[in-house]
Motif scaffolding. Sequence first.
Motif, PDB file in Angstrom:
ATOM      1  N   TYR A 120       0.847  -1.196   0.000  1.00  0.00           N
ATOM      2  CA  TYR A 120       0.000   0.000   0.000  1.00  0.00           C
ATOM      3  C   TYR A 120       0.885   1.250   0.000  1.00  0.00           C
ATOM      4  O   TYR A 120       1.944   1.280   0.623  1.00  0.00           O
ATOM      5  N   ASP A 121       0.418   2.291  -0.685  1.00  0.00           N
ATOM      6  CA  ASP A 121       1.171   3.538  -0.753  1.00  0.00           C
ATOM      7  C   ASP A 121       1.118   4.295   0.574  1.00  0.00           C
ATOM      8  O   ASP A 121       0.070   4.350   1.232  1.00  0.00           O
ATOM      9  N   ILE A 122       2.266   4.892   0.933  1.00  0.00           N
ATOM     10  CA  ILE A 122       2.319   5.886   2.002  1.00  0.00           C
ATOM     11  C   ILE A 122       2.301   7.245   1.305  1.00  0.00           C
ATOM     12  O   ILE A 122       3.077   7.483   0.372  1.00  0.00           O
ATOM     13  N   VAL A 123       1.399   8.129   1.740  1.00  0.00           N
ATOM     14  CA  VAL A 123       1.239   9.414   1.062  1.00  0.00           C
ATOM     15  C   VAL A 123       1.379  10.580   2.056  1.00  0.00           C
ATOM     16  O   VAL A 123       1.210  10.399   3.264  1.00  0.00           O
ATOM     17  N   ASN A 173      -0.760  15.984   0.876  1.00  0.00           N
ATOM     18  CA  ASN A 173      -1.324  16.342  -0.429  1.00  0.00           C
ATOM     19  C   ASN A 173      -1.716  15.119  -1.257  1.00  0.00           C
ATOM     20  O   ASN A 173      -2.116  15.244  -2.414  1.00  0.00           O
ATOM     21  N   GLY A 174      -1.572  13.941  -0.663  1.00  0.00           N
ATOM     22  CA  GLY A 174      -1.919  12.717  -1.363  1.00  0.00           C
ATOM     23  C   GLY A 174      -0.836  12.199  -2.284  1.00  0.00           C
ATOM     24  O   GLY A 174      -1.049  11.267  -3.056  1.00  0.00           O
ATOM     25  N   LYS A 175       0.350  12.820  -2.203  1.00  0.00           N
ATOM     26  CA  LYS A 175       1.470  12.399  -3.046  1.00  0.00           C
ATOM     27  C   LYS A 175       2.175  11.193  -2.428  1.00  0.00           C
ATOM     28  O   LYS A 175       2.469  11.181  -1.225  1.00  0.00           O
ATOM     29  N   LYS A 176       2.478  10.194  -3.244  1.00  0.00           N
ATOM     30  CA  LYS A 176       3.161   9.004  -2.746  1.00  0.00           C
ATOM     31  C   LYS A 176       4.581   9.355  -2.302  1.00  0.00           C
ATOM     32  O   LYS A 176       5.357   9.969  -3.045  1.00  0.00           O
ATOM     33  N   VAL A 193      10.132   5.871   4.233  1.00  0.00           N
ATOM     34  CA  VAL A 193       9.747   7.235   3.848  1.00  0.00           C
ATOM     35  C   VAL A 193      11.018   8.073   3.736  1.00  0.00           C
ATOM     36  O   VAL A 193      12.064   7.695   4.275  1.00  0.00           O
ATOM     37  N   PRO A 194      10.964   9.225   3.050  1.00  0.00           N
ATOM     38  CA  PRO A 194      12.141  10.103   3.010  1.00  0.00           C
ATOM     39  C   PRO A 194      12.601  10.453   4.425  1.00  0.00           C
ATOM     40  O   PRO A 194      11.770  10.658   5.324  1.00  0.00           O
TER      41      PRO A 194
END
Length: 360
Positions: A297-300, A303-306, A328-329
Amino acid sequence: MKEIALSEKHRELNAKMVPFAGFNMPVSYEGVNIEHETVREKLGVFDVSHMGEFLISGENALELIQKISSNDASKLVDGKAQYSCMPNEDGGIVDDLIIYRIDSEKYLLVVNASNIEKDWNWIAHHNTMDATMRDMSDEMSLLAIQGPKAAEAMQALTQVDLENMKFYTFEVGKFADVEKVIISATGYTGSGGFEIYFRNEDAEQVWDAVMEAGKDFGIKPIGLAARDTLRLEMGYCLYGNDIDDTTSPIEAGLGWITKFTKDFINSEKLKAQKENGPARKLVAFELDERGIPRQGYDIVDENGKKIGEVTSGTMSPSLEKGIGLGYVPAEIAGVGNKISIQIRKKVVPATQVKLPFYKG
Protein backbone atom coordinates in the motif's frame (compact mmCIF):
# COMPACT_ATOMS: atom_id res chain seq x y z
CA MET A 1 7.62 -28.41 -2.69
CA LYS A 2 9.90 -29.76 0.01
CA GLU A 3 8.33 -31.48 3.01
CA ILE A 4 9.53 -30.85 6.56
CA ALA A 5 9.98 -33.83 8.89
CA LEU A 6 6.74 -33.15 10.80
CA SER A 7 4.43 -32.48 7.84
CA GLU A 8 2.17 -35.44 8.68
CA LYS A 9 1.86 -34.30 12.31
CA HIS A 10 0.64 -30.91 11.12
CA ARG A 11 -1.87 -32.45 8.74
CA GLU A 12 -3.20 -34.64 11.58
CA LEU A 13 -3.72 -31.43 13.56
CA ASN A 14 -5.75 -30.01 10.63
CA ALA A 15 -3.17 -27.35 9.89
CA LYS A 16 -3.74 -25.24 6.81
CA MET A 17 -0.62 -26.06 4.77
CA VAL A 18 0.65 -23.55 2.21
CA PRO A 19 3.70 -23.27 -0.05
CA PHE A 20 6.26 -21.01 1.63
CA ALA A 21 9.87 -20.52 0.47
CA GLY A 22 9.74 -23.81 -1.40
CA PHE A 23 8.33 -25.81 1.55
CA ASN A 24 4.87 -27.01 2.53
CA MET A 25 4.40 -25.18 5.83
CA PRO A 26 1.60 -24.87 8.43
CA VAL A 27 0.25 -21.32 8.16
CA SER A 28 -2.53 -21.72 10.76
CA TYR A 29 -4.43 -24.27 12.86
CA GLU A 30 -7.29 -22.54 14.73
CA GLY A 31 -6.85 -19.02 13.40
CA VAL A 32 -4.34 -16.20 13.64
CA ASN A 33 -5.88 -14.29 16.56
CA ILE A 34 -6.33 -17.34 18.80
CA GLU A 35 -2.79 -18.55 18.07
CA HIS A 36 -1.33 -15.07 18.57
CA GLU A 37 -3.07 -14.71 21.95
CA THR A 38 -1.88 -18.17 23.02
CA VAL A 39 1.76 -17.13 22.56
CA ARG A 40 1.30 -13.78 24.29
CA GLU A 41 -0.47 -15.30 27.32
CA LYS A 42 0.67 -18.94 27.59
CA LEU A 43 2.91 -20.76 25.11
CA GLY A 44 2.85 -22.09 21.58
CA VAL A 45 5.12 -24.18 19.40
CA PHE A 46 6.09 -23.20 15.84
CA ASP A 47 7.67 -25.61 13.40
CA VAL A 48 10.22 -23.48 11.56
CA SER A 49 12.25 -26.36 10.15
CA HIS A 50 12.36 -24.65 6.76
CA MET A 51 15.13 -22.34 8.04
CA GLY A 52 18.67 -22.96 6.78
CA GLU A 53 21.64 -24.02 8.91
CA PHE A 54 25.27 -23.74 7.79
CA LEU A 55 28.18 -25.00 9.87
CA ILE A 56 31.33 -22.91 9.33
CA SER A 57 34.44 -24.42 10.92
CA GLY A 58 38.22 -24.49 10.91
CA GLU A 59 40.89 -22.03 11.93
CA ASN A 60 39.66 -19.48 9.37
CA ALA A 61 35.95 -19.74 10.24
CA LEU A 62 35.84 -16.42 12.10
CA GLU A 63 37.75 -14.64 9.33
CA LEU A 64 35.11 -15.69 6.80
CA ILE A 65 32.21 -14.72 9.08
CA GLN A 66 33.78 -11.32 9.77
CA LYS A 67 34.10 -10.69 6.04
CA ILE A 68 30.51 -11.53 5.10
CA SER A 69 28.61 -10.22 8.13
CA SER A 70 27.96 -6.68 9.39
CA ASN A 71 28.10 -7.35 13.13
CA ASP A 72 31.35 -8.02 14.99
CA ALA A 73 31.46 -11.79 15.55
CA SER A 74 34.83 -11.49 17.33
CA LYS A 75 32.83 -10.32 20.37
CA LEU A 76 31.13 -13.72 20.63
CA VAL A 77 32.15 -16.28 23.24
CA ASP A 78 31.14 -19.95 23.38
CA GLY A 79 27.40 -20.24 23.98
CA LYS A 80 26.59 -16.74 22.69
CA ALA A 81 24.55 -15.88 19.60
CA GLN A 82 24.41 -12.70 17.55
CA TYR A 83 21.92 -11.16 15.15
CA SER A 84 23.61 -9.89 11.98
CA CYS A 85 23.15 -9.34 8.27
CA MET A 86 25.15 -10.01 5.13
CA PRO A 87 25.57 -6.82 3.10
CA ASN A 88 25.90 -7.07 -0.66
CA GLU A 89 28.24 -4.96 -2.77
CA ASP A 90 25.49 -2.54 -3.88
CA GLY A 91 24.35 -1.28 -0.48
CA GLY A 92 21.60 -3.85 0.06
CA ILE A 93 21.26 -6.97 2.19
CA VAL A 94 21.82 -10.54 0.98
CA ASP A 95 20.05 -11.87 4.09
CA ASP A 96 19.74 -11.41 7.84
CA LEU A 97 20.90 -14.27 10.04
CA ILE A 98 21.81 -15.48 13.51
CA ILE A 99 25.39 -16.55 14.24
CA TYR A 100 25.98 -19.08 17.03
CA ARG A 101 29.51 -19.58 18.37
CA ILE A 102 29.87 -23.24 19.34
CA ASP A 103 33.61 -22.85 19.91
CA SER A 104 36.46 -20.71 18.55
CA GLU A 105 36.60 -22.75 15.33
CA LYS A 106 32.96 -23.75 14.91
CA TYR A 107 29.98 -21.48 14.16
CA LEU A 108 26.38 -22.20 13.18
CA LEU A 109 24.74 -19.71 10.81
CA VAL A 110 20.93 -19.76 10.68
CA VAL A 111 19.52 -18.16 7.53
CA ASN A 112 16.11 -17.59 5.95
CA ALA A 113 14.48 -20.48 4.11
CA SER A 114 13.92 -18.50 0.91
CA ASN A 115 17.61 -17.60 0.74
CA ILE A 116 19.37 -20.91 1.52
CA GLU A 117 20.86 -21.44 -1.93
CA LYS A 118 21.59 -17.75 -2.49
CA ASP A 119 23.29 -17.40 0.91
CA TRP A 120 25.33 -20.58 0.47
CA ASN A 121 26.62 -19.42 -2.91
CA TRP A 122 27.38 -15.93 -1.58
CA ILE A 123 29.37 -17.21 1.40
CA ALA A 124 31.16 -19.84 -0.72
CA HIS A 125 32.10 -17.17 -3.28
CA HIS A 126 33.78 -15.12 -0.54
CA ASN A 127 35.41 -18.11 1.16
CA THR A 128 38.90 -17.29 -0.16
CA MET A 129 40.42 -18.36 3.18
CA ASP A 130 39.25 -21.99 2.81
CA ALA A 131 37.06 -22.23 5.89
CA THR A 132 35.15 -25.52 6.02
CA MET A 133 31.49 -25.13 5.05
CA ARG A 134 28.71 -27.64 5.56
CA ASP A 135 25.06 -27.14 4.64
CA MET A 136 22.99 -28.93 7.31
CA SER A 137 19.63 -27.46 6.28
CA ASP A 138 18.14 -30.74 5.03
CA GLU A 139 19.29 -32.64 8.13
CA MET A 140 17.94 -30.33 10.82
CA SER A 141 14.55 -29.58 12.33
CA LEU A 142 13.78 -26.48 14.35
CA LEU A 143 10.97 -25.78 16.81
CA ALA A 144 10.34 -22.39 18.40
CA ILE A 145 8.59 -22.76 21.77
CA GLN A 146 7.43 -19.26 22.60
CA GLY A 147 5.47 -17.59 25.38
CA PRO A 148 5.69 -16.62 29.07
CA LYS A 149 5.06 -20.22 30.21
CA ALA A 150 7.72 -21.75 27.94
CA ALA A 151 10.54 -22.08 30.50
CA GLU A 152 8.33 -23.55 33.22
CA ALA A 153 6.60 -25.97 30.87
CA MET A 154 9.74 -27.24 29.11
CA GLN A 155 12.01 -27.52 32.17
CA ALA A 156 10.86 -31.12 32.73
CA LEU A 157 12.47 -32.09 29.40
CA THR A 158 16.03 -30.93 30.10
CA GLN A 159 18.71 -30.35 32.75
CA VAL A 160 19.60 -27.03 31.08
CA ASP A 161 18.42 -24.15 33.30
CA LEU A 162 15.81 -22.59 31.02
CA GLU A 163 14.53 -20.02 33.52
CA ASN A 164 17.91 -18.32 33.80
CA MET A 165 18.99 -18.59 30.18
CA LYS A 166 19.83 -15.09 28.98
CA PHE A 167 18.60 -13.67 25.67
CA TYR A 168 20.84 -14.59 22.73
CA THR A 169 22.63 -17.39 24.56
CA PHE A 170 22.40 -21.14 23.95
CA GLU A 171 23.49 -24.50 25.31
CA VAL A 172 23.97 -27.89 23.70
CA GLY A 173 22.40 -30.57 25.87
CA LYS A 174 19.87 -33.35 26.29
CA PHE A 175 16.26 -32.46 25.54
CA ALA A 176 13.32 -34.88 25.50
CA ASP A 177 15.82 -37.77 25.83
CA VAL A 178 17.57 -36.64 22.65
CA GLU A 179 21.30 -35.88 22.89
CA LYS A 180 23.12 -32.86 21.39
CA VAL A 181 20.10 -30.59 21.02
CA ILE A 182 20.87 -26.88 20.62
CA ILE A 183 18.64 -25.01 23.07
CA SER A 184 18.66 -21.32 22.24
CA ALA A 185 17.00 -18.17 23.62
CA THR A 186 16.80 -16.14 20.42
CA GLY A 187 13.06 -15.62 20.08
CA TYR A 188 11.22 -13.74 17.33
CA THR A 189 7.95 -13.04 19.18
CA GLY A 190 8.79 -10.75 22.11
CA SER A 191 7.13 -13.12 24.59
CA GLY A 192 10.16 -15.16 25.64
CA GLY A 193 10.89 -18.80 24.95
CA PHE A 194 13.33 -21.04 23.14
CA GLU A 195 14.37 -22.47 19.81
CA ILE A 196 15.51 -26.09 19.71
CA TYR A 197 17.60 -27.54 16.90
CA PHE A 198 17.82 -31.31 16.41
CA ARG A 199 18.11 -33.96 13.71
CA ASN A 200 15.12 -34.81 11.53
CA GLU A 201 15.05 -38.41 12.74
CA ASP A 202 14.28 -37.18 16.28
CA ALA A 203 11.52 -34.80 15.20
CA GLU A 204 8.49 -36.88 16.21
CA GLN A 205 9.94 -37.77 19.59
CA VAL A 206 10.73 -34.12 20.35
CA TRP A 207 7.38 -32.82 19.08
CA ASP A 208 5.38 -35.32 21.12
CA ALA A 209 7.41 -34.60 24.26
CA VAL A 210 6.98 -30.83 23.84
CA MET A 211 3.21 -31.12 23.37
CA GLU A 212 2.90 -33.44 26.38
CA ALA A 213 5.07 -31.24 28.62
CA GLY A 214 3.08 -28.17 27.65
CA LYS A 215 -0.36 -29.74 27.94
CA ASP A 216 -1.14 -28.47 31.44
CA PHE A 217 0.13 -25.00 30.51
CA GLY A 218 -2.17 -24.52 27.53
CA ILE A 219 0.30 -25.19 24.71
CA LYS A 220 -0.98 -25.09 21.13
CA PRO A 221 0.67 -25.50 17.73
CA ILE A 222 1.11 -22.11 16.06
CA GLY A 223 1.35 -21.36 12.34
CA LEU A 224 3.43 -18.93 10.32
CA ALA A 225 0.58 -16.39 10.07
CA ALA A 226 0.65 -15.75 13.84
CA ARG A 227 4.45 -15.76 13.76
CA ASP A 228 4.20 -12.82 11.37
CA THR A 229 1.76 -10.80 13.52
CA LEU A 230 3.84 -11.49 16.64
CA ARG A 231 7.13 -10.37 15.05
CA LEU A 232 5.49 -7.30 13.51
CA GLU A 233 4.15 -6.18 16.91
CA MET A 234 7.82 -6.18 18.01
CA GLY A 235 8.93 -4.32 14.88
CA TYR A 236 11.32 -7.10 13.82
CA CYS A 237 12.30 -6.95 10.16
CA LEU A 238 11.21 -9.73 7.80
CA TYR A 239 13.48 -10.47 4.86
CA GLY A 240 11.63 -10.00 1.58
CA ASN A 241 9.33 -7.41 3.16
CA ASP A 242 11.24 -4.85 5.23
CA ILE A 243 14.77 -5.70 4.10
CA ASP A 244 16.07 -7.12 0.84
CA ASP A 245 18.79 -6.76 -1.79
CA THR A 246 17.87 -3.08 -2.29
CA THR A 247 17.63 -1.89 1.35
CA SER A 248 20.67 -1.02 3.43
CA PRO A 249 20.99 -1.92 7.12
CA ILE A 250 21.36 1.81 7.88
CA GLU A 251 18.06 2.64 6.15
CA ALA A 252 16.38 -0.25 7.93
CA GLY A 253 17.39 0.92 11.40
CA LEU A 254 19.91 -1.90 11.73
CA GLY A 255 22.85 0.36 12.43
CA TRP A 256 23.14 -1.40 15.80
CA ILE A 257 24.23 -4.62 14.03
CA THR A 258 26.52 -2.77 11.60
CA LYS A 259 29.90 -2.40 13.31
CA PHE A 260 32.67 -0.41 11.65
CA THR A 261 35.33 -1.77 14.02
CA LYS A 262 36.27 -4.19 11.22
CA ASP A 263 36.22 -4.43 7.43
CA PHE A 264 33.40 -6.34 5.77
CA ILE A 265 31.76 -6.38 2.35
CA ASN A 266 30.73 -2.82 1.39
CA SER A 267 31.65 -1.49 4.85
CA GLU A 268 33.18 1.75 3.52
CA LYS A 269 30.04 2.77 1.64
CA LEU A 270 27.78 1.82 4.54
CA LYS A 271 29.99 3.80 6.92
CA ALA A 272 29.66 6.86 4.67
CA GLN A 273 25.90 6.38 4.55
CA LYS A 274 25.74 6.23 8.34
CA GLU A 275 27.85 9.39 8.68
CA ASN A 276 25.93 11.35 6.05
CA GLY A 277 22.51 9.94 6.88
CA PRO A 278 20.41 7.78 4.53
CA ALA A 279 17.98 9.34 2.06
CA ARG A 280 15.13 7.20 3.40
CA LYS A 281 14.34 5.40 6.63
CA LEU A 282 12.17 2.50 7.74
CA VAL A 283 9.51 3.84 10.10
CA ALA A 284 6.83 2.29 12.29
CA PHE A 285 3.29 3.66 12.29
CA GLU A 286 -0.12 3.13 13.83
CA LEU A 287 -3.33 4.05 12.01
CA ASP A 288 -5.33 6.85 13.62
CA GLU A 289 -8.57 5.42 12.26
CA ARG A 290 -9.97 1.99 11.50
CA GLY A 291 -8.21 0.14 8.67
CA ILE A 292 -5.65 -2.51 7.85
CA PRO A 293 -2.42 -1.46 6.14
CA ARG A 294 -1.10 -4.15 3.82
CA GLN A 295 2.27 -4.74 2.21
CA GLY A 296 2.52 -2.70 -0.99
CA TYR A 297 0.00 0.00 0.00
CA ASP A 298 1.17 3.54 -0.75
CA ILE A 299 2.32 5.89 2.00
CA VAL A 300 1.24 9.41 1.06
CA ASP A 301 1.79 12.95 2.37
CA GLU A 302 -0.87 15.55 3.28
CA ASN A 303 -1.32 16.34 -0.43
CA GLY A 304 -1.92 12.72 -1.36
CA LYS A 305 1.47 12.40 -3.05
CA LYS A 306 3.16 9.00 -2.75
CA ILE A 307 6.26 9.18 -0.54
CA GLY A 308 6.80 5.48 0.16
CA GLU A 309 5.05 2.18 0.63
CA VAL A 310 4.11 -0.22 3.39
CA THR A 311 6.57 -3.11 3.70
CA SER A 312 4.69 -4.97 6.48
CA GLY A 313 1.25 -4.29 7.90
CA THR A 314 -1.56 -5.96 9.81
CA MET A 315 -4.38 -5.51 12.28
CA SER A 316 -2.52 -5.99 15.56
CA PRO A 317 -4.29 -8.68 17.63
CA SER A 318 -2.80 -7.28 20.87
CA LEU A 319 -3.39 -3.57 20.19
CA GLU A 320 -6.54 -4.00 18.09
CA LYS A 321 -5.42 -1.33 15.63
CA GLY A 322 -3.70 -1.19 12.26
CA ILE A 323 0.10 -1.16 12.48
CA GLY A 324 2.85 -1.26 9.91
CA LEU A 325 6.38 -0.55 8.72
CA GLY A 326 7.46 1.31 5.61
CA TYR A 327 10.16 3.46 4.05
CA VAL A 328 9.75 7.23 3.85
CA PRO A 329 12.14 10.10 3.01
CA ALA A 330 14.49 10.74 5.95
CA GLU A 331 13.21 14.31 6.45
CA ILE A 332 9.70 12.98 7.08
CA ALA A 333 10.81 10.19 9.46
CA GLY A 334 10.33 10.89 13.17
CA VAL A 335 8.29 9.63 16.11
CA GLY A 336 5.06 11.62 16.30
CA ASN A 337 5.18 12.75 12.67
CA LYS A 338 2.05 12.23 10.60
CA ILE A 339 1.77 10.23 7.38
CA SER A 340 -1.20 8.64 5.60
CA ILE A 341 -1.83 5.22 4.09
CA GLN A 342 -3.77 4.77 0.86
CA ILE A 343 -6.12 1.89 1.65
CA ARG A 344 -7.99 1.21 -1.58
CA LYS A 345 -9.87 4.47 -2.28
CA LYS A 346 -9.54 5.84 1.24
CA VAL A 347 -6.64 7.83 2.68
CA VAL A 348 -6.20 6.85 6.35
CA PRO A 349 -4.11 9.07 8.65
CA ALA A 350 -1.33 7.45 10.69
CA THR A 351 1.21 8.46 13.33
CA GLN A 352 4.83 7.34 13.42
CA VAL A 353 5.64 5.56 16.68
CA LYS A 354 8.60 4.16 18.56
CA LEU A 355 9.13 0.41 18.43
CA PRO A 356 8.08 -2.03 19.68
CA PHE A 357 4.36 -1.61 19.05
CA TYR A 358 3.65 -4.22 21.73
CA LYS A 359 5.11 -3.20 25.08
CA GLY A 360 4.20 -6.39 26.99
